[in-house]
Design a protein around this motif. Structure first.
Motif, PDB file in Angstrom:
ATOM      1  N   LYS A  25       0.830  -1.207   0.000  1.00 48.13           N
ATOM      2  CA  LYS A  25       0.000   0.000   0.000  1.00 48.13           C
ATOM      3  C   LYS A  25       0.869   1.263   0.000  1.00 48.13           C
ATOM      4  N   SER A  59      -1.621   3.001  -3.856  1.00 47.93           N
ATOM      5  CA  SER A  59      -1.428   1.635  -3.370  1.00 47.93           C
ATOM      6  C   SER A  59      -1.302   0.634  -4.520  1.00 47.93           C
ATOM      7  N   SER A  86      -2.003  -2.835  -5.880  1.00 48.56           N
ATOM      8  CA  SER A  86      -2.968  -3.854  -5.462  1.00 48.56           C
ATOM      9  C   SER A  86      -2.554  -5.257  -5.872  1.00 48.56           C
ATOM     10  N   SER A 115      -2.273  -0.796  -9.864  1.00 48.53           N
ATOM     11  CA  SER A 115      -2.294   0.132  -8.732  1.00 48.53           C
ATOM     12  C   SER A 115      -3.599   0.918  -8.651  1.00 48.53           C
ATOM     13  N   HIS A 116      -3.794   1.515  -7.481  1.00 48.72           N
ATOM     14  CA  HIS A 116      -4.964   2.381  -7.295  1.00 48.72           C
ATOM     15  C   HIS A 116      -4.778   3.743  -7.954  1.00 48.72           C
ATOM     16  N   LYS A 172      -4.781   4.018 -11.025  1.00 45.88           N
ATOM     17  CA  LYS A 172      -5.467   3.754 -12.310  1.00 45.88           C
ATOM     18  C   LYS A 172      -4.550   3.206 -13.393  1.00 45.88           C
ATOM     19  N   HIS A 206     -10.474   4.168 -13.068  1.00 52.09           N
ATOM     20  CA  HIS A 206     -10.583   4.036 -11.613  1.00 52.09           C
ATOM     21  C   HIS A 206      -9.510   3.040 -11.162  1.00 52.09           C
ATOM     22  N   TRP A 207      -9.470   2.736  -9.851  1.00 50.91           N
ATOM     23  CA  TRP A 207      -8.514   1.776  -9.301  1.00 50.91           C
ATOM     24  C   TRP A 207      -8.425   0.511 -10.138  1.00 50.91           C
ATOM     25  N   ASN A 261      -7.853  -3.280  -9.667  1.00 50.11           N
ATOM     26  CA  ASN A 261      -7.927  -4.180  -8.512  1.00 50.11           C
ATOM     27  C   ASN A 261      -7.076  -5.433  -8.644  1.00 50.11           C
ATOM     28  N   SER A 269     -10.933  -3.602 -12.944  1.00 51.55           N
ATOM     29  CA  SER A 269     -10.928  -2.296 -12.285  1.00 51.55           C
ATOM     30  C   SER A 269     -12.264  -1.954 -11.631  1.00 51.55           C
ATOM     31  N   ASP A 270     -12.203  -0.926 -10.797  1.00 50.07           N
ATOM     32  CA  ASP A 270     -13.418  -0.395 -10.181  1.00 50.07           C
ATOM     33  C   ASP A 270     -14.244   0.434 -11.159  1.00 50.07           C
TER      34      ASP A 270
END
Length: 519
Positions: A261, A285, A287, A301-302, A304, A325-326, A328, A382-383
């Motif tokens: 993180k 972070s 991931s 990574s978060h 993107k 977005h992030w 995951n 991804s988110d």
């Protein structure tokens, strides 16, 4: 005034269409169509197999094509290999998967009826061998083993066999389980906070654990003893671990990558417990980290982005940024062979060190070769509800954007044969995609809450998914239907893994018990 009926809902329309489809007679193949010329091509090398063959259209089913191809290759009845056939419009530009079509039943319904080809044409079919062994769907819980004091967050089987599994938990320990007898073997104590990631080294000798206490620890997989002190360096918790593929390791000096993180990835020399390289470049972070078989490290990574690094000197090769977005999770098309190294379904292990390395390299190259060149594909989840399919060796642009999930996508995985991608999302669905071109295949509906993780069987014919709704479900990838429903957990299922020899499935979650499932 008469009541006006509301228009049928989407679900009712789908049900009506389904019913009418079932009521129509299943149309057979007309008798008088004559024959069609077929030329087989090997998908891995792109070379033609045998001369073009003339086949009666009425008999051009997948089963008969399989028989014919085995005969052309001179295989005995005892060593018949099951094949999957794909039609490519122009084999001259075979690099692009645009317009490729899987032949599922027969040539008439796949090509002649839609008008793609006529009986005058010569048809080029590419074939890929499927797994020779068949994995049976797990159908019962053979053991429910208590032991952990908190939720189980990660599970992984040994690459060698299905008799050992490791799990990481919120009670700051990892445990090694004997899956044949359903008993705990070792408890790995040392971390001071949740164990978020567990990873078994490809040669089956060492287990790495990453924790919320910012450290990575190594353990002897046989005795359960800690190997030296914890590896300190990360400033925040460790979210993901990846071992260096066996065929790339320097003899006696395996390396390990850990993502955290704190926005860095650290590469450790596992013998001296020192940091070799720090990969810093992400702004959020990290991931997920994966170590590819062609000397590349992939990180999601978060911030993107997905970054591709050179594993020799830690330089940044590409930044893949398309997500909104992030990111995951990410998966490689070669994950399965990299994880199992020189362990295959025969159970025979080559003796000297060089033999092991050669076998691991040969298995990797066989799995990664498409049209004569080694290709490692990458899929990211991804988110932003989407996934992207990449081929980082050739381009920084995505090959395809995989749309369809209605909520965040939590987990993706490639099938061991590299032909399917499965994704699990918070929209309660698991989706199947074609791994060559990213085309959507099917939605596997059945879970009634978020799906956290999924895992393919080693023969790629089955998929197991674990969900917040406390069940595991086994799906048939060919038909897209539910093969087995496995209730048993008393709370959410966070982690699930299918053993590399196909015998067992292991799962763990919020109810603190490990469950072993088998046929």
């Amino acid at each position: 005034m008469a009541t006006v009926l509301p228009p049928p809902s989407k679900r009712q329309k789908a049900a009506i269409a389904e019913r009418s489809r079932e009521q129509q007679d299943i149309d057979g193949i007309p008798e008088n169509l004559g024959s069609i010329r077929v030329q087989f091509y090997d998908q891995s090398s792109g070379l033609a197999t045998g001369a073009p063959v003339s086949i009666p259209v009425a008999d051009a089913s997948v089963k008969n094509l399989e028989l014919l191809l085995n005969t052309l290759q001179g295989n005995d009845a005892s060593e018949r290999i099951p094949y999957r056939f794909t039609y490519r419009p122009e084999l001259q530009n075979a690099q692009t998967a645009e317009g490729s079509l899987d032949i599922t039943s027969d040539l008439y319904h796949a090509l002649l009826k839609p008008g793609l080809k006529t009986t005058e044409d010569s048809i080029s079919l590419q074939y890929t061998p499927q797994a020779v062994f068949r994995v049976r769907a797990v159908s019962r819980c053979s053991a429910a083993v208590a032991g952990h004091g908190e939720a189980i967050l990660a599970t992984q089987f040994s690459p060698k066999s299905s008799s050992k599994m490791v799990s990481g938990s919120g009670d700051s320990t990892a445990r090694i389980w004997d899956c044949d007898t359903g008993t705990p073997l070792q408890t790995l104590k040392g971390h001071t906070s949740w164990v978020l990631a567990v990873s078994w080294s490809p040669d089956d000798s060492t287990i790495a654990t990453g924790s919320m206490d910012n450290t990575v620890r190594l353990w002897d997989a046989e005795a359960g003893n800690p190997l030296g002190n914890p590896m300190k360096g990360h400033m925040k918790w460790v979210s993901s671990l990846a071992w260096e593929p066996y065929h790339l390791q320097q003899p006696g000096k395996p390396r390990l990558a850990s993502a955290s993180k704190d926005a860095t990835v650290r590469i450790w020399d596992t013998v001296s417990k020192r940091i070799e390289i720090v990969l810093s470049g992400h702004k959020g972070s990290v991931s997920c980290v994966k170590w590819g078989g062609v000397g590349r490290i992939y990180t999601a990574s978060h911030d993107k982005s997905v970054k591709v690094w050179n594993s020799k000197d830690g330089t940044l090769v590409h930044t893949l940024s398309s997500h909104a977005h992030w990111v995951n999770h990410l998966a490689l098309s070669t994950d399965f062979v990299l994880r199992t190294a020189y362990h295959d379904h025969t159970g025979r292990i080559p003796d000297p060190e060089d033999g092991k390395r050669a076998k691991a390299k040969e298995r990797f190259e066989k799995a990664a070769t498409v049209n004569g060149s080694i290709v490692e594909r990458l899929v990211t989840a991804s988110d932003d509800f989407t996934m992207y399919l990449w081929e980082p060796t050739t381009s920084t642009k995505p090959l395809a954007r995989l749309l369809g999930h209605q909520k965040q996508v939590n987990h993706v995985t490639f099938s061991p044969d590299g032909l399917f991608i499965a994704s699990a999302g918070f929209d309660n669905h698991v989706k199947l995609w074609n791994a060559r071109d990213g085309k959507f295949i099917a939605t596997l509906r059945g879970h009634v809450a978020s799906v956290y993780q999924c895992a393919f069987s080693p023969d790629s014919r089955l998929l197991v998914s674990g969900s917040k709704d406390t069940t595991l479900k086994v799906w048939d990838t060919r038909s897209g239907k539910l093969s087995m429903d496995l209730p048993g957990h008393k709370d959410e299922v966070y982690a699930v893994d299918w053993s590399p020899d196909g015998q067992k499935v292991g799962s763990g979650g919020k109810d603190k018990a490990i469950r072993i499932w088998r046929h």
